[in-house]
Design an enzyme around this catalytic site. Sequence first.
Site, short mmCIF file in Angstrom:
data_model
loop_
_atom_site.label_atom_id
_atom_site.label_comp_id
_atom_site.label_asym_id
_atom_site.label_seq_id
_atom_site.Cartn_x
_atom_site.Cartn_y
_atom_site.Cartn_z
N GLU A 92 5.30 39.02 11.35
CA GLU A 92 6.69 38.91 10.89
C GLU A 92 7.62 39.49 11.95
OE1 GLU A 92 8.92 37.77 9.25
OE2 GLU A 92 8.67 37.78 7.09
N ASP A 93 8.86 39.03 11.96
CA ASP A 93 9.84 39.63 12.86
C ASP A 93 10.34 40.96 12.29
OD1 ASP A 93 11.11 38.37 10.72
OD2 ASP A 93 12.67 37.42 11.91
N ASP A 117 12.45 43.83 5.79
CA ASP A 117 13.70 44.46 5.38
C ASP A 117 13.51 45.02 3.96
OD1 ASP A 117 16.43 45.08 5.31
OD2 ASP A 117 17.03 43.06 4.75
N LYS A 141 12.73 48.19 8.31
CA LYS A 141 13.82 49.07 7.88
C LYS A 141 13.33 49.83 6.66
CE LYS A 141 17.46 45.77 9.15
NZ LYS A 141 18.37 44.76 8.58
N ASP A 177 18.15 36.14 14.17
CA ASP A 177 19.46 35.48 14.26
C ASP A 177 20.49 36.04 13.29
OD1 ASP A 177 18.20 34.40 11.86
OD2 ASP A 177 19.81 32.93 11.86
#
Length: 177
Positions: free
Chosen positions: A102-103, A106, A134, A162
Site C-alpha cells: 500500500e502507499d 490512513d 498516519k 495524489d
Amino acid sequence: MPVIKVHDKEFVPYLSASEIEEQVKRVASEINRDYEGKKPLFIAILNGAFIFAADLFKHITIEAEISFIKLASYKGIKTSGKVITAIGLDADLHRREVIIIEDIVDTGKTLFHFLPQLQHQHPTSLKIATLLHKPGALLHPLKIDYLGFNIPNKFVIGYGLDYDGLGRNIKEIYQLV
Ligand code: IMP
C-alpha cells in the site's frame, strides 16, 4: 522553503527522494530476510502504490511474484457498510505467502474491509507493507508488518500519492501547508 501549488492547495517538502529510497531499501531487506526460500506473492494496490511497489520490488532479491489490483468501493444494497471489491485479482492465494503493498494507511478502513476477502482464499500468511502510515488517523485495528514512515495526520502528495489526480509524479513527498 519551495512551496508548490497543486489545484487550489499549497504543499511543502516533507520527505526527500533519498530519505524515501533509504527506507524503501530497509523495508526490502527486512522482507528479503523474513521470506528467504518462501517465494512470496506481492499484491500492490493501484493507483497510489505503483511507484513504491516498483521501487520496493527492485530491491527484492529473493524469488518473488507481483500482481496489481485496484479496489473499488460501493455501498452495499442491504448493508449500511461499504463493500470493497478487487479488480484484477487473478492470482490464486491458496497456500501463498502474501504481502500487500500500500502507499498509505490512513484510517485503515480500506484494508480492514478488504483483507477478510483475501483471507477467504486461505493464504499461508497475509502481511501488510506500507510506505506511509498516519497512526493518529487509524480508526480500525490493523497490524502493519512493514513500514517506511510513520507520519503526522496531514495530507501528503508525491511518490505515487495524489491530490485529486495530480502530484503522483513528484519524486519527493510534500505535505499540505
Ligand atoms: P484509508 O482507508 O483511510 O486507510 O485510506 C487509504 C487510501 O486513502 C490510501 O490508499 C490513499 O489512496 C488515500 N489517502 C489517505 N491519506 C492520503 C494522503 O495523505 N494523501 C493521498 N492519499 C491519501
